[in-house]
Design an enzyme around this catalytic site. Structure first.
Site, PDB file in Angstrom:
ATOM      1  N   SER A 148       0.840  -1.203   0.000  1.00 13.85           N
ATOM      2  CA  SER A 148       0.000   0.000   0.000  1.00 13.85           C
ATOM      3  C   SER A 148       0.872   1.249   0.000  1.00 13.85           C
ATOM      4  CB  SER A 148      -0.884   0.039   1.252  1.00 13.85           C
ATOM      5  OG  SER A 148      -1.628  -1.128   1.356  1.00 13.85           O
ATOM      6  N   GLU A 231      -0.462  -2.877  13.623  1.00 12.63           N
ATOM      7  CA  GLU A 231      -1.403  -2.898  12.504  1.00 12.63           C
ATOM      8  C   GLU A 231      -2.754  -3.435  12.977  1.00 12.63           C
ATOM      9  OE1 GLU A 231      -0.056  -5.308   9.221  1.00 12.63           O
ATOM     10  OE2 GLU A 231      -1.315  -4.228   7.813  1.00 12.63           O
TER      11      GLU A 231
HETATM   12  C1  LIG Z   1      -6.080  -3.645   0.705  1.00  6.84           C
HETATM   13  C2  LIG Z   1      -4.852  -4.418   1.085  1.00  6.84           C
HETATM   14  C3  LIG Z   1      -3.706  -3.733   1.447  1.00  6.84           C
HETATM   15  C4  LIG Z   1      -2.540  -4.427   1.782  1.00  6.84           C
HETATM   16  N1  LIG Z   1      -1.411  -3.717   2.095  1.00  6.84           N
HETATM   17  C5  LIG Z   1      -0.269  -4.377   2.373  1.00  6.84           C
HETATM   18  C6  LIG Z   1       0.954  -3.654   2.605  1.00  6.84           C
HETATM   19  O1  LIG Z   1       0.977  -2.417   2.588  1.00  6.84           O
HETATM   20  N2  LIG Z   1       2.092  -4.336   2.826  1.00  6.84           N
HETATM   21  C7  LIG Z   1       2.116  -5.694   2.862  1.00  6.84           C
HETATM   22  O2  LIG Z   1       3.183  -6.246   3.099  1.00  6.84           O
HETATM   23  N3  LIG Z   1       0.986  -6.427   2.627  1.00  6.84           N
HETATM   24  C8  LIG Z   1      -0.189  -5.791   2.386  1.00  6.84           C
HETATM   25  N4  LIG Z   1      -1.353  -6.512   2.130  1.00  6.84           N
HETATM   26  C9  LIG Z   1      -1.237  -7.969   2.050  1.00  6.84           C
HETATM   27  C10 LIG Z   1      -1.924  -8.773   3.144  1.00  6.84           C
HETATM   28  O3  LIG Z   1      -1.212  -8.682   4.346  1.00  6.84           O
HETATM   29  C11 LIG Z   1      -2.036 -10.216   2.629  1.00  6.84           C
HETATM   30  O4  LIG Z   1      -2.898 -10.194   1.518  1.00  6.84           O
HETATM   31  C12 LIG Z   1      -2.581 -11.144   3.679  1.00  6.84           C
HETATM   32  O5  LIG Z   1      -1.626 -11.368   4.691  1.00  6.84           O
HETATM   33  C13 LIG Z   1      -2.992 -12.513   3.076  1.00  6.84           C
HETATM   34  O6  LIG Z   1      -1.968 -13.057   2.314  1.00  6.84           O
HETATM   35  P1  LIG Z   1      -2.200 -13.613   0.817  1.00  6.84           P
HETATM   36  O7  LIG Z   1      -2.915 -12.557   0.051  1.00  6.84           O
HETATM   37  O8  LIG Z   1      -0.906 -14.081   0.321  1.00  6.84           O
HETATM   38  O9  LIG Z   1      -3.214 -14.822   0.974  1.00  6.84           O
HETATM   39  P2  LIG Z   1      -2.858 -16.307   1.388  1.00  6.84           P
HETATM   40  O10 LIG Z   1      -1.982 -16.301   2.596  1.00  6.84           O
HETATM   41  O11 LIG Z   1      -2.352 -17.048   0.198  1.00  6.84           O
HETATM   42  O12 LIG Z   1      -4.275 -16.869   1.811  1.00  6.84           O
HETATM   43  C14 LIG Z   1      -5.256 -17.297   0.850  1.00  6.84           C
HETATM   44  C15 LIG Z   1      -6.464 -17.819   1.628  1.00  6.84           C
HETATM   45  O13 LIG Z   1      -6.088 -18.956   2.416  1.00  6.84           O
HETATM   46  C16 LIG Z   1      -6.388 -18.734   3.790  1.00  6.84           C
HETATM   47  N5  LIG Z   1      -5.342 -19.297   4.646  1.00  6.84           N
HETATM   48  C17 LIG Z   1      -3.995 -19.126   4.487  1.00  6.84           C
HETATM   49  N6  LIG Z   1      -3.327 -19.765   5.471  1.00  6.84           N
HETATM   50  C18 LIG Z   1      -4.278 -20.343   6.261  1.00  6.84           C
HETATM   51  C19 LIG Z   1      -4.196 -21.135   7.450  1.00  6.84           C
HETATM   52  N7  LIG Z   1      -3.031 -21.441   8.013  1.00  6.84           N
HETATM   53  N8  LIG Z   1      -5.366 -21.540   8.015  1.00  6.84           N
HETATM   54  C20 LIG Z   1      -6.575 -21.200   7.457  1.00  6.84           C
HETATM   55  N9  LIG Z   1      -6.702 -20.479   6.323  1.00  6.84           N
HETATM   56  C21 LIG Z   1      -5.567 -20.051   5.740  1.00  6.84           C
HETATM   57  C22 LIG Z   1      -6.459 -17.219   3.942  1.00  6.84           C
HETATM   58  O14 LIG Z   1      -7.263 -16.810   5.029  1.00  6.84           O
HETATM   59  C23 LIG Z   1      -7.047 -16.791   2.599  1.00  6.84           C
HETATM   60  O15 LIG Z   1      -8.444 -16.916   2.632  1.00  6.84           O
HETATM   61  C24 LIG Z   1      -2.530  -5.853   1.787  1.00  6.84           C
HETATM   62  C25 LIG Z   1      -3.700  -6.542   1.430  1.00  6.84           C
HETATM   63  C26 LIG Z   1      -4.844  -5.837   1.075  1.00  6.84           C
HETATM   64  C27 LIG Z   1      -6.089  -6.609   0.710  1.00  6.84           C
END
Ligand SMILES: Cc1cc2nc3c(=O)[nH]c(=O)nc-3n(C[C@H](O)[C@H](O)[C@H](O)COP(=O)(O)OP(=O)(O)OC[C@H]3O[C@@H](n4cnc5c(N)ncnc54)[C@H](O)[C@@H]3O)c2cc1C
Length: 421
Positions: A148, A231
């Site tokens: 972000s 956060e």
């Molecule tokens: C609007 C927005 C702003 C953001 N800004 C930032 C930022 O500034 N900097 C930054 O570093 N990141 C940022 N993020 C990233 C955010 O932290 C990640 O998207 C989040 O941690 C999820 O990771 P992923 O997208 O890789 O999903 P994944 O980890 O791949 O997860 C996919 C799905 O599987 C589920 N899942 C995963 N592991 C498990 C488990 N162990 N048990 C049960 N379910 C599970 C998740 O809940 C999800 O539904 C942002 C995200 C959004 C949407």
């Protein structure tokens, strides 16, 4: 600047006196933020030697209320004040605090959070961006995603793997990383809101000095947890989020603008977007205007929305009260964040149902002035960022209720030997 504990009334009096003396609509935003930083009211909970007043958390709320009541701009918005500042305060050296804290508090520098990667989101410790030592510097290669505000950032909170032989949580270091350099490519991503809040960031032989490593080599995971705790605390129902009095950093383009104009604009925005009526109250008003307030199913769901908002407000008051008494409720931040996700999902479904075909048009001339449509396209985001809903539930299950941890490899396995995405 006093560090002794002040009563709520004394805090209010001092903030009012400061506003009366320091606010001048002809100041630029940079000048106003400088005065606010010097006063200690920008970050009242920080220690007095680092631009704060050493006051308890409850005082921060009082200060925000008084700044709002005084009709002046608050401290900078964004991740510098919300995340980088508290992390550097907790884990930085004095030299790092000298270098970074003031430009965070007076808005001269903007920060982004370089944590998530295509293969490391929920399982953040699987990150693969590499840092390899070269004399007094580290060379960075890899990719971040969802970053972000990277377009406007001067610095990033960068997590990189400095030791692939160490277990995955131990081989990570945390750097204050300069964004403006060859070897850093920022590509904004377009969201379904039509905006580009976040970006992909690519590093190709980018560099950061060893002196900018926060919490020492291999101490990145501990520092990252401080960032993530801040956060979570800021993002749930009742949290402050990253809201504030304007965008920091030169790239934001606000620093040289007059605060008088900015505050007038902020008031107009607030008035135009019906901020006095939001959520359940706004829905009830629109239902009356559209003659739909006799639909029993709709009434019941609007009431549900209203009740959940009230539950959130009371949870947040309870958490703040407990904190100011030096106590806490395990998992309260996780539960506040889960409640916010639930509220947003309910609003996502209810808003378009309420306004019917208007829901297909994005614009201020529709019932609710575009708020429902905005809420619908934004609704998925908060249940993902800051730890998804499923991850919040895992945390509550394992750390609050004491349920068994998810099965996985031994935590001492070197990162190099783990299966990765
Ligand atoms: C609007 C927005 C702003 C953001 N800004 C930032 C930022 O500034 N900097 C930054 O570093 N990141 C940022 N993020 C990233 C955010 O932290 C990640 O998207 C989040 O941690 C999820 O990771 P992923 O997208 O890789 O999903 P994944 O980890 O791949 O997860 C996919 C799905 O599987 C589920 N899942 C995963 N592991 C498990 C488990 N162990 N048990 C049960 N379910 C599970 C998740 O809940 C999800 O539904 C942002 C995200 C959004 C949407």
């Amino acid at each position: 600047m006093t560090t002794m504990l002040l009563t709520d009334d004394e805090v209010r009096d001092e903030v009012r006196r400061f506003v009366a003396e320091a606010w001048d609509p002809d100041l630029t935003l940079a000048e106003w933020w400088d005065r606010l930083a010097d006063s200690g009211w920008a970050v009242p909970t920080w220690p007095a030697e680092w631009l704060g007043r050493g006051l308890p958390g409850a005082a921060a709320r009082t200060v925000s209320e008084e700044l709002r009541a005084g009709r002046v701009l608050g401290p900078p918005a964004g991740l510098g004040l919300l995340l980088a500042g508290p992390t550097i305060l907790a884990h930085g050296t004095d030299a790092q605090k000298e270098r970074y804290l003031r430009p965070i508090v007076n808005g001269q520098e903007a920060w982004c959070q370089l944590f998530s990667e295509p293969g490391a989101g929920s399982d953040l410790a699987s990150l693969q961006t590499r840092a390899v030592r070269d004399g007094d510097e580290w060379i960075i290669n890899g990719q971040k995603v969802w970053t972000s505000g990277a377009q406007g950032a001067d610095l990033g909170m960068l997590l990189a793997r400095t030791d692939p032989e160490a277990p995955k949580h131990k081989g990570i270091s945390y750097f204050a990383f300069p964004m403006d350099q060859p070897g850093v490519e920022v590509r904004p991503l377009r969201e379904m809101t039509g905006r580009s809040l976040f970006c992909e960031v690519f590093f190709t032989d980018a560099r950061v000095a060893d002196s900018e490593c926060i919490n020492g080599l291999g101490g990145g995971w501990i520092a990252a947890n401080t960032t993530l705790a801040n956060e979570r605390a800021g993002l749930g129902v009742g949290g402050s989020g990253a809201a504030g009095g304007g965008f920091p950093g030169r790239k934001g383009g606000m620093l040289d603008r007059k605060v008088g104009e900015l505050i007038d604009g902020a008031r107009m925005d607030a008035a135009q977007s019906s901020r006095s009526e939001r959520g359940g109250a706004l829905m009830a008003k629109i239902a009356r205007e559209l003659g739909r307030n006799d639909d029993p199913v709709l009434r019941q769901r609007i009431a549900e929305h209203y009740i959940l908002e009230e539950v959130g407000r009371l949870m947040s008051l309870r958490a703040k009260q407990l904190r100011s008494a030096g106590s806490s409720l395990p998992g309260d931040g996780n539960l506040a964040k889960l409640l916010m996700s639930r509220l947003l999902r309910l609003g996502r479904d209810l808003g378009p149902e309420l306004i019917g075909p208007y829901g297909m048009i994005l614009g201020a001339e529709t019932p609710g002035e575009g708020n429902f449509q905005e809420a619908t396209v934004w609704a998925p985001a908060p249940s993902i960022y800051g730890g998804s809903d499923e991850i919040q539930k895992n945390i509550v299950g394992e750390r609050v209720l004491g349920l068994p941890k998810e099965p996985g490899p031994d935590k001492n396995t070197p990162f190099r030997d783990l299966l990765v995405n």
